[in-house]
Design an enzyme around this catalytic site. Structure first.
Site, short mmCIF file in Angstrom:
data_model
loop_
_atom_site.label_atom_id
_atom_site.label_comp_id
_atom_site.label_asym_id
_atom_site.label_seq_id
_atom_site.Cartn_x
_atom_site.Cartn_y
_atom_site.Cartn_z
N CYS A 114 0.79 -1.23 0.00
CA CYS A 114 0.00 0.00 0.00
C CYS A 114 0.83 1.28 0.00
O CYS A 114 0.39 2.29 -0.55
CB CYS A 114 -0.98 0.01 1.17
SG CYS A 114 -0.39 -0.81 2.64
N ARG B 99 6.89 -11.60 4.70
CA ARG B 99 6.36 -11.51 6.06
C ARG B 99 7.05 -12.56 6.91
O ARG B 99 7.21 -13.70 6.48
CB ARG B 99 4.85 -11.76 6.08
CG ARG B 99 4.09 -10.68 5.35
CD ARG B 99 2.59 -10.87 5.46
NE ARG B 99 1.92 -9.90 4.63
CZ ARG B 99 0.61 -9.85 4.44
NH1 ARG B 99 -0.18 -10.73 5.05
NH2 ARG B 99 0.07 -8.93 3.66
N GLN C 42 1.22 -10.80 -3.95
CA GLN C 42 -0.20 -10.49 -3.84
C GLN C 42 -0.69 -9.88 -5.14
O GLN C 42 0.00 -9.06 -5.75
CB GLN C 42 -0.42 -9.47 -2.72
CG GLN C 42 -0.18 -10.03 -1.35
CD GLN C 42 -0.49 -9.00 -0.29
OE1 GLN C 42 0.11 -7.92 -0.27
NE2 GLN C 42 -1.41 -9.30 0.61
N ASP D 40 -2.50 -7.40 -5.68
CA ASP D 40 -2.94 -6.38 -4.75
C ASP D 40 -3.41 -5.12 -5.48
O ASP D 40 -2.81 -4.72 -6.46
CB ASP D 40 -1.74 -6.02 -3.86
CG ASP D 40 -2.16 -5.42 -2.54
OD1 ASP D 40 -3.37 -5.32 -2.29
OD2 ASP D 40 -1.26 -5.06 -1.77
N HIS E 194 -5.13 -1.05 -4.67
CA HIS E 194 -5.65 -0.04 -3.75
C HIS E 194 -6.51 0.91 -4.54
O HIS E 194 -6.07 1.44 -5.55
CB HIS E 194 -4.50 0.67 -3.05
CG HIS E 194 -3.76 -0.26 -2.14
ND1 HIS E 194 -2.68 -1.00 -2.57
CD2 HIS E 194 -3.99 -0.64 -0.86
CE1 HIS E 194 -2.27 -1.78 -1.57
NE2 HIS E 194 -3.05 -1.58 -0.53
N LYS F 240 -12.97 -5.70 7.10
CA LYS F 240 -12.75 -6.34 5.81
C LYS F 240 -13.84 -7.36 5.49
O LYS F 240 -14.53 -7.86 6.37
CB LYS F 240 -11.39 -7.02 5.79
CG LYS F 240 -11.24 -8.09 6.86
CD LYS F 240 -9.86 -8.75 6.79
CE LYS F 240 -9.75 -9.83 7.86
NZ LYS F 240 -8.51 -10.59 7.80
N HIS G 96 -8.22 -1.61 0.25
CA HIS G 96 -7.18 -2.59 -0.08
C HIS G 96 -7.93 -3.82 -0.54
O HIS G 96 -8.87 -4.24 0.13
CB HIS G 96 -6.38 -3.04 1.13
CG HIS G 96 -5.81 -1.95 1.98
ND1 HIS G 96 -4.46 -1.78 2.13
CD2 HIS G 96 -6.38 -1.00 2.75
CE1 HIS G 96 -4.23 -0.78 2.96
NE2 HIS G 96 -5.38 -0.29 3.35
#
Length: 636
Positions: free
Chosen positions: A334, A363, A381, A383, A385, A464, A510
């Site tokens: 992000c 991670r 990911q 991912d 935004h 979420k 997200h």
RNA sequence: GCCGCCGUAGCUCAGGGGUAGAGCACUUCCUUGGUAAGGAAGGGGUCGACAGUUCAAAUCUGUCCGGCGGCUCCA
């Protein structure tokens, strides 16, 4: 004593107070009660040897009903606990509940239980079941119960009773053995007809890592032998589909202890699969108005402090230094996306901004949780935004959910939705959390989609929606997630100019669709048991020659197909066709193209499908056309 | 991270205080075979790493690395 009035099977009967269901059925032999494990009395579960507390409507729980399973399993756990204490005196009992696929019982024992012990315990359990004891319920005052357990050195039970904080507790007795238990239980031990002990594992007392590590024995039980066998077969089937086994067999990915735990290395075939998936996903994002962006793996530590990751996510992050400055390896994508938004002045006309990145994040997961591709320390990911005006939030959330639906349909996954609310460790005030949570709920409501609520399971920056997909073995996997975030735009002072020429704060979503590409590939592998649909299959076709006389032609066929964009391999070895077929069958290749002298002469191929069907020989161009249309349709 | 089990050839695995085996794979040769494994010969391992015990360690002990099943956490 007065009589109680009982409704059963549409009849109304009178029962003397203090009677149990068992007594009752003895008096009314005309009523069917065979194979019931317990009953509901006005909706409250009651077992056969418990005095009816009041009158009401009785509904029997038959052994073959889904409600009976936890009861049968719970009783089996008691039998196991007795067996363990018989075989290993000095073992202390703790708790032993039924769980989703069976039951467990946690023990504190000097003895370390081995798989061989499990067989011995099973044998002892069978002996206990032969006694066919009644599971008899009795009420004991808490003081008396504590005294009894103290005398037996069962301090875990004493602790449980103290924590219950009630005056009276219930015991269940089977022969000489008894346990503190809420029940209910099956009427007699012989109702336990099919069980198996599965494994031993460590488990903390009360799930608290600061407390003693106990030994947990897992087992399962079913109403019938047939159902148990069916379950064991299911486990066998799942084992055959294990992506770690298939990943090796199909040469998709590997791990290497010199490289480090939890860091997957993709092999050429795995990368083919991945590339197809990723390129397809990029196109789908462009179609839906996303822009593809990319940020660095390392960002300055100060930025992670500002975002709140330093305070809330530090223990999962890796840090390093460049010259004198601290940097953090990104665990999420992000930050760059927010910097991109901030890189110029944004008008309300520019919103929403949708940034997509196939971002590799790291991670620090605890070593014990790593599991193939499903749980790793480095993953990609898919991912995005979405930065938008608050009033655009519901529409954007709906767009994401529709995107998820489209993707799940392509792969034939069923799914369910869960909304997670504010966790204890969180940033942002309650009002913002409520606003965001409501936006998620109303989006799902508008789409008429059912969902469950997971209290306190949200991310630290916002609530979420989690999408749990279900594979063909009905296992659930967390993949897509949509998270609302009012906090980060605040912390990074994201702004846009509104139609009123004033600056406003946008909100951020997200979201991931596949979640982790690595995990998704693991799930896909298990879902399809390695037999991937043609459009993503790492090897779509293998050209195999009958003999060395056709090597040149086989080579030509493979080259032609490769040039046309197909993922094809050539097996030109000096081996018999039967052997080549046997070997490539194990690779689960969708099409095998047999070529011999005949085919070479006529410029044809003889296709054989993954299911073993032999097709009529056809020209190579016809075959490629056929393949292409199957690829285009993304047929499953 | 914690508890238990495990680590032997590229893969699957047997063996086990006196210095290593099988099948498959690989290489070569024979075979030129038409839809689920043709034959023969050969090469390949400091038995996860490092210490310790021992005349001797792949085998016993310890530490570490890695895997599996859980606890806990998450994509």
């Amino acid at each position: 004593m007065s009589n109680l009035s009982v409704h059963i099977d549409g009849r109304e009967l009178s029962v003397p107070a203090g009677q149990t269901l068992n007594d009752f059925f003895k008096d009314h032999e005309d009523l069917r009660n065979h194979d019931a494990v317990a009953a509901y009395l006005d909706g409250e579960v009651i077992d056969f040897h418990t005095a009816l507390p009041h009158g009401g409507t009785i509904r029997l729980i038959m052994a073959d009903s889904p409600e009976a399973l936890p009861i049968i399993r719970h009783s089996t756990a008691h039998v196991m606990a007795e067996a363990v204490q018989r075989l290993f005196p000095g073992t202390k009992v703790t708790i032993g509940p039924p769980i989703e696929n069976g039951f467990y019982y946690d023990f504190d024992s000097e003895h370390v239980f081995t798989p061989e012990d499990l067989r011995a315990i099973e044998k002892e359990m069978k002996n206990i079941i032969k006694r066919n004891d009644i599971f008899e319920r009795s009420m004991v005052s808490s003081e008396e119960a504590k005294r009894i357990f103290r005398e037996k050195n069962e301090d875990y039970k004493v602790e449980l009773i103290e924590d219950l904080g009630v005056d009276e507790v219930s015991f269940y007795t089977q022969g000489e053995w008894f346990d503190l238990c809420r029940g209910p239980h099956v009427p007699r031990a012989k109702r336990i007809k099919a069980f198996k002990l599965m494994s031993v594992a460590g488990a903390y007392w009360r799930g608290d890592e600061n407390r003693k590590m106990l030994q947990r024995i897992y087992g399962t039980a079913f109403a019938t032998k047939e159902e148990l066998d069916e379950y064991l077969n299911f486990l066998e089937e799942a084992k055959k589909r294990d992506h770690r086994v298939l990943g090796k067999q199909l040469e998709l990915f590997m791990f290497n202890d010199e490289a480090g735990a939890g860091f997957p290395i993709f092999l050429p075939r795995g990368m083919r699969l991945r590339t197809v998936l990723e390129e397809w996903e990029k196109k789908e994002h462009y179609k839906r108005g996303y822009e593809i962006v990319s940020g660095p793996t390392l960002l300055k530590q100060d930025l992670w402090v500002r975002s709140g990751h330093w305070d809330h996510y530090r223990e999962n992050m890796y840090f390093t230094q460049i010259d004198e400055t601290g940097y953090g390896v990104k665990p999420m994508n992000c930050l760059s996306h927010m910097l991109i938004f901030k890189s110029k002045t944004r008008s309300f006309r520019d919103l929403p901004q949708r940034y997509f990145e196939l971002g590799l994040v790291h991670r620090h997961e605890m070593s014990g949780v790593l599991n193939g591709l499903l749980r790793v320390r480095a993953f990609t990911q898919d991912d995005a935004h979405i930065i938008c005006m608050p009033e655009q939030l519901p529409g954007e959330i709906k767009g994401v959910i529709r995107f998820v639906q489209d993707v799940m349909n392509i792969f034939g996954f069923d799914y369910k939705l869960e909304i997670s609310t504010r966790p204890e460790k969180a940033i942002g005030d309650d009002e913002i959390w409520e606003q965001a949570t409501n936006a998620l709920k109303s989006a799902l409501d508008d789409l008429d989609l059912p969902y469950e609520i997971n209290e306190g399971d949200g991310a630290f920056y916002g609530p979420k929606i989690d999408v749990k997909l279900m594979d063909c073995l009905k296992r659930e996997w967390q993949c897509a997630t949509v998270q609302c975030d009012f906090a980060l735009p605040e912390r990074f002072e994201l702004e846009y100019v509104g139609s009123d020429n004033a600056t406003h704060r946008p909100v951020m979503i997200h979201r991931v669709i596949l979640g982790s590409v690595e995990r998704f590939l693991g799930v896909l592998t298990e879902h399809f048991a390695g037999a991937f649909p043609l459009w993503i299959s790492p090897v779509q076709a293998v050209v195999m020659t009958i003999s060395e006389k056709s090597v040149d032609y086989g080579h030509k066929v493979a080259e032609t197909m490769q040039a046309a964009g197909f993922r094809v391999e050539a097996d030109l070895r000096d081996e018999k066709i039967g052997k080549k077929i046997a070997e490539w069958r194990e690779q689960k290749v969708p099409y095998m193209l047999v070529v011999g002298e005949k085919e070479a002469q006529e410029n044809r191929v003889a296709p054989r499908t993954r299911s073993g069907e032999t097709l009529e020989p056809m020209s190579l161009s016809d075959f490629m056309q056929r393949m292409q249309s199957e690829v285009d349709s993304k047929a499953l």
